[in-house]
Scaffold this motif. Structure first.
Motif, PDB file in Angstrom:
ATOM      1  N   LYS A 113      -4.898   4.356  -9.552  1.00  0.00           N
ATOM      2  CA  LYS A 113      -3.811   4.739  -8.653  1.00  0.00           C
ATOM      3  C   LYS A 113      -3.996   3.972  -7.348  1.00  0.00           C
ATOM      4  N   GLU A 114      -2.893   3.485  -6.794  1.00  0.00           N
ATOM      5  CA  GLU A 114      -2.988   2.667  -5.589  1.00  0.00           C
ATOM      6  C   GLU A 114      -2.443   3.406  -4.371  1.00  0.00           C
ATOM      7  N   VAL A 115      -3.172   3.290  -3.275  1.00  0.00           N
ATOM      8  CA  VAL A 115      -2.743   3.836  -1.987  1.00  0.00           C
ATOM      9  C   VAL A 115      -2.694   2.678  -1.005  1.00  0.00           C
ATOM     10  N   LYS A 116      -1.544   2.521  -0.351  1.00  0.00           N
ATOM     11  CA  LYS A 116      -1.385   1.410   0.595  1.00  0.00           C
ATOM     12  C   LYS A 116      -1.417   1.941   2.026  1.00  0.00           C
ATOM     13  N   ILE A 117      -2.190   1.263   2.861  1.00  0.00           N
ATOM     14  CA  ILE A 117      -2.351   1.658   4.257  1.00  0.00           C
ATOM     15  C   ILE A 117      -2.129   0.428   5.136  1.00  0.00           C
ATOM     16  N   ARG A 118      -1.547   0.631   6.289  1.00  0.00           N
ATOM     17  CA  ARG A 118      -1.377  -0.448   7.269  1.00  0.00           C
ATOM     18  C   ARG A 118      -2.459  -0.301   8.342  1.00  0.00           C
ATOM     19  N   PRO A 119      -2.822  -1.372   9.036  1.00  0.00           N
ATOM     20  CA  PRO A 119      -3.878  -1.268  10.056  1.00  0.00           C
ATOM     21  C   PRO A 119      -3.494  -0.344  11.211  1.00  0.00           C
ATOM     22  N   LYS A 120      -2.224  -0.162  11.477  1.00  0.00           N
ATOM     23  CA  LYS A 120      -1.794   0.682  12.586  1.00  0.00           C
ATOM     24  C   LYS A 120      -1.382   2.095  12.119  1.00  0.00           C
ATOM     25  N   THR A 121      -1.870   2.510  10.947  1.00  0.00           N
ATOM     26  CA  THR A 121      -1.532   3.833  10.416  1.00  0.00           C
ATOM     27  C   THR A 121      -2.064   4.919  11.342  1.00  0.00           C
TER      28      THR A 121
END
Length: 168
Positions: A86-94
């Protein structure tokens, strides 16, 4: 690919090593005699080892044999488990709240015995701040230390950072 076994008159060998219904060897007999013995018992002559010399044939109920084979393969399929990633995507400014939500998702995936792939996405000029991405992945690793094991350390894939976690 499942090979089809030969039964009764499909068997081509002149002589066969015959095994009775009780599992005892009856010796090497001509095919016609083996077929006659099987017919007298009301059962089928099934070739179980065609590569042997002479081929090994067994007297059995072929329908029952096929049924047992299908049940065995069905049971084997039932016991195997499929592990998904399962994939979880995060941005650096989350933001913090969103980060905690993503962490809960990762925990849920791990509790369901699935692997979790965490991807930090960089857009535009954010790629300059790769160290922030590494810090996010390190924080996730520390938060889930007791529940997960790092299967793949953080690595760069194009404009993304990727880490894979597996349940303990």
């Amino acid at each position: 690919m499942e090979r089809e076994v030969r039964v009764n008159h499909e068997i081509k060998a002149r002589e066969v090593r015959l095994i009775g219904t009780d599992g005892k060897q009856l010796g090497i007999v001509p095919l016609s005699q083996a077929l006659q013995i099987a017919e007298e018992e009301g059962l089928d002559l099934v070739e179980v080892a065609p590569q042997a010399d002479p081929p090994v044939c067994k007297i059995m109920d072929y329908g029952k044999y096929k049924y047992q084979l299908s049940k065995k393969s069905q049971e084997a399929r039932k016991k195997q488990t499929v592990i998904q990633v399962k994939e979880v995507k995060i941005r650096p400014k989350t933001d913090e709240h969103d980060f905690q939500t993503k962490l809960r998702h990762i925990r849920r995936f791990l509790s369901q015995r699935n692997k979790a792939k965490i991807t930090v996405l960089f857009r535009g000029r954010e790629i300059v701040y790769k160290d922030q991405g590494y810090q996010i992945l390190e924080r996730i690793r520390q938060e889930l230390e007791g529940e997960a094991v790092v299967e793949q350390m953080p690595r760069e894939e194009g404009r993304n950072l990727v880490m894979v976690l597996a349940p303990k």
